[in-house]
Design an enzyme around this catalytic site. Structure first.
Site, PDB file in Angstrom:
ATOM      1  N   ASP A  52       0.985  -1.412  -0.049  1.00 17.26           N
ATOM      2  CA  ASP A  52       0.048  -0.096  -0.048  1.00 17.26           C
ATOM      3  C   ASP A  52       0.773   1.392   0.040  1.00 17.26           C
ATOM      4  O   ASP A  52       1.727   1.376   0.777  1.00 17.26           O
ATOM      5  CB  ASP A  52      -0.968  -0.214   1.426  1.00 17.26           C
ATOM      6  CG  ASP A  52      -1.925   1.077   1.444  1.00 17.26           C
ATOM      7  OD1 ASP A  52      -2.991   0.806   0.657  1.00 17.26           O
ATOM      8  OD2 ASP A  52      -1.452   2.118   1.939  1.00 17.26           O
ATOM      9  N   ASN A  60      -2.738  12.910  -3.066  1.00 16.64           N
ATOM     10  CA  ASN A  60      -3.975  13.308  -3.830  1.00 16.64           C
ATOM     11  C   ASN A  60      -4.280  14.760  -3.451  1.00 16.64           C
ATOM     12  O   ASN A  60      -4.818  15.478  -4.276  1.00 16.64           O
ATOM     13  CB  ASN A  60      -5.141  12.346  -3.889  1.00 16.64           C
ATOM     14  CG  ASN A  60      -4.854  11.266  -4.874  1.00 16.64           C
ATOM     15  OD1 ASN A  60      -4.313  11.310  -5.697  1.00 16.64           O
ATOM     16  ND2 ASN A  60      -5.553  10.175  -4.643  1.00 16.64           N
ATOM     17  N   ASP A  69      -2.640   9.582  -9.877  1.00 18.30           N
ATOM     18  CA  ASP A  69      -2.614   8.592 -10.921  1.00 18.30           C
ATOM     19  C   ASP A  69      -1.285   8.182 -11.491  1.00 18.30           C
ATOM     20  O   ASP A  69      -0.975   7.143 -11.967  1.00 18.30           O
ATOM     21  CB  ASP A  69      -3.398   8.920 -11.888  1.00 18.30           C
ATOM     22  CG  ASP A  69      -4.992   8.911 -11.684  1.00 18.30           C
ATOM     23  OD1 ASP A  69      -5.077   8.339 -10.485  1.00 18.30           O
ATOM     24  OD2 ASP A  69      -5.770   9.342 -12.425  1.00 18.30           O
ATOM     25  N   GLU A  95      -4.931   2.418  -3.819  1.00 18.54           N
ATOM     26  CA  GLU A  95      -3.262   2.261  -3.985  1.00 18.54           C
ATOM     27  C   GLU A  95      -2.952   0.818  -3.340  1.00 18.54           C
ATOM     28  O   GLU A  95      -1.920   0.894  -2.761  1.00 18.54           O
ATOM     29  CB  GLU A  95      -2.885   3.548  -3.135  1.00 18.54           C
ATOM     30  CG  GLU A  95      -3.155   3.447  -1.692  1.00 18.54           C
ATOM     31  CD  GLU A  95      -4.353   3.813  -1.217  1.00 18.54           C
ATOM     32  OE1 GLU A  95      -4.480   4.279   0.013  1.00 18.54           O
ATOM     33  OE2 GLU A  95      -5.344   4.315  -1.944  1.00 18.54           O
TER      34      GLU A  95
END
Length: 174
Positions: A52, A60, A69, A95
């Site tokens: 992760d 973000n 992304d 993620e």
């Protein structure tokens, strides 16, 4: 010929995560079940890792979803370039990534592979994407013995992942 080529392309798209190019959730879980059966039939263990991205929401929120992304795309390329030929990697959501490591039959082998992945993420020059960007990953790792339930395997890898995060992130929990 065109039809069979088109069908092959549709099948590829149905099994591939479009953002990272890795196996999608459905495909990587299918791979896990196949490896589980094969290794079980041989009486051999293997390893599973759940990875992760640390503080992905912050990435973000700070830099925007387009950069998030790009981080995931880059991570997919890093995983693809770092894993061994027989290993499989897939994005299982957000993620989170799942790695099936059939060549890792001991905790030491599995940990060495996971550490190589962790170092690849930590050592990548993320500033190429955004100045001051630094990305790390936490990894939950488990070695699977013959006869274990695949659902239990995923649960243990997930528990290891959350232990790695609770213990400070950017680490592996076996």
């Amino acid at each position: 010929r065109k039809l069979s080529s088109a069908l092959a392309r549709v099948e590829e798209l149905a099994e591939t995560d479009e953002l990272t190019g890795l196996a999608n959730r459905r495909r990587i879980l299918d791979v896990l079940l196949k490896v589980h059966e094969q290794q079980g039939n041989l009486g051999q263990s293997y390893a599973v890792a759940m990875l992760d991205v640390d503080h992905f929401k912050r990435i973000n929120d700070t830099f925007g979803h387009a950069l998030g992304d790009e981080v995931l795309r880059t991570l997919g390329a890093l995983l693809q370039g770092t894993k061994r030929v027989d290993d499989a990697a897939g994005r299982i959501g957000g993620e989170e990534f799942l790695l099936v490591l059939p060549g890792s039959t001991t905790a030491g082998e599995a940990n060495a592979m996971a550490e190589r992945l962790r170092l690849a993420v930590e050592g990548y020059d993320w500033s190429k994407l955004q100045p001051e960007l630094h990305v790390t990953a936490s990894i939950g790792l488990t070695v699977v013995e013959a006869g274990e339930d695949p659902e239990n395997v995923l649960r243990r890898a997930d528990e290891g992942l959350y232990e790695a995060k609770r213990s400070g992130r950017n680490r592996i929990s076996l």
